[in-house]
Design a protein around this motif. Structure first.
Motif, short mmCIF file in Angstrom:
data_model
loop_
_atom_site.label_atom_id
_atom_site.label_comp_id
_atom_site.label_asym_id
_atom_site.label_seq_id
_atom_site.Cartn_x
_atom_site.Cartn_y
_atom_site.Cartn_z
N UNK A 190 31.31 15.10 44.46
CA UNK A 190 31.80 14.11 43.51
C UNK A 190 31.52 14.48 42.06
N UNK A 191 30.39 15.13 41.80
CA UNK A 191 30.05 15.47 40.41
C UNK A 191 31.08 16.42 39.82
N UNK A 192 31.41 17.50 40.55
CA UNK A 192 32.39 18.46 40.04
C UNK A 192 33.79 17.87 39.97
N UNK A 193 34.13 17.03 40.97
CA UNK A 193 35.45 16.41 40.95
C UNK A 193 35.56 15.44 39.78
N UNK A 194 34.48 14.69 39.51
CA UNK A 194 34.49 13.76 38.37
C UNK A 194 34.65 14.51 37.06
N UNK A 195 33.98 15.67 36.95
CA UNK A 195 34.13 16.49 35.73
C UNK A 195 35.56 16.97 35.58
#
Length: 274
Positions: free
Chosen positions: A238-243
């Motif tokens: 989720x962190x990379x997708x949110x970025x």
């Protein structure tokens, strides 16, 4: 004549601005939805609620053609997004053999194929239903795709470019002639050397982040998409997708605004307002 050309060009720019604006809004909504779902992740699942989970993929049944292309022979495929592409010039194009390469290529069919798989986050195991993605993007069926479908349209690439699917880890591209089952038994005879099959897959035992709406099917919790809550899949967490979504929001938002300004000036000139 000049005014007519300016007006038509302005309309095209305006349409582009609206499309880019739609992509920016979609990215913003997805980012907000995932952030809210991650903050509220109850231990007891209730039908109709939106949750975000990240865990290990468990594959029970694989989708069609899962053994027909080389991704990882040691691991079962739970689902994959695919596209068929070919060279516009009908000449050999080495760039086409690289994942994601689009130089001189057109996508004439794309879709998502899914078997039966679930995600285990350590607290519970939830089955993932990708039917909403297929229906939303008018996904083609890999088992019935025709070699005559060689016209690239907006719809032909919708599934491949879905803003809800962020798969990067297991990505392959190979000649259509090397994929047994595409176009039926006559694949080798019907396929040209400049046609390629490209896929991004979800594999057994790998990590997958999923956000969607909970339903209960005969006592089994299922995560799927709906008109209110899209199904989101990411093998980057989720962190990379949110970025990625924040970058898309900025990129598409600025591009939409720029196109809107140019479209307004062009239309004003074409319509004789200034």
């Amino acid at each position: 004549m000049v005014e007519a050309v300016s007006t038509i060009f302005g309309i095209i720019l305006l349409a582009s601005s609206l499309w880019l604006g739609y992509r920016a809004i979609t990215a913003g909504i997805l980012h907000q939805s995932m952030s809210a779902s991650e903050d509220e992740n109850p231990s007891t699942l209730v039908g109709g609620e939106t949750i975000a989970i990240e865990g290990t993929v468990n594959v029970r049944d694989s989708p069609p053609l899962n053994n027909s292309f080389p991704i990882d022979e040691a691991k079962s495929i739970g689902a994959y997004v695919w596209r068929l592409k070919e060279s516009e010039s009908y000449n050999s194009n080495l760039d086409a053999e690289e994942p994601g390469a689009d130089m001189n290529m057109i996508t004439y069919a794309s879709g998502i194929e899914s078997g039966t798989f679930s995600v285990d986050d350590g607290r519970r195991e939830i089955r993932i239903d990708t039917d909403w993605l297929a229906e939303t993007h008018d996904s083609a069926d890999i088992t019935t795709v025709s070699p005559e479908w060689t016209v690239s349209t907006f719809l032909s690439k919708r599934t491949w470019r879905s803003p809800y699917v962020h798969l990067e880890d297991h990505w392959i591209v190979t000649s259509v002639a090397d994929v047994e089952g595409i176009f039926g038994a006559d694949a080798d005879a019907e396929s040209r050397d400049d046609e390629y099959f490209e896929a991004r897959a979800i594999l057994d035992g790998e990590m997958l982040a999923v956000c969607g709406e909970v339903t209960v099917d005969r006592g089994t919790p299922v995560l799927r998409g709906s008109d209110e809550t899209p199904l989101v899949l990411s093998d980057q967490g989720f962190d990379k997708f949110s970025s990625s979504l924040r970058r898309q929001l900025l990129k598409y938002g600025l591009a939409s605004g720029g196109f809107a300004v140019i479209a307004s000036l062009t239309l004003a000139n074409g319509l004789g307002i200034v």
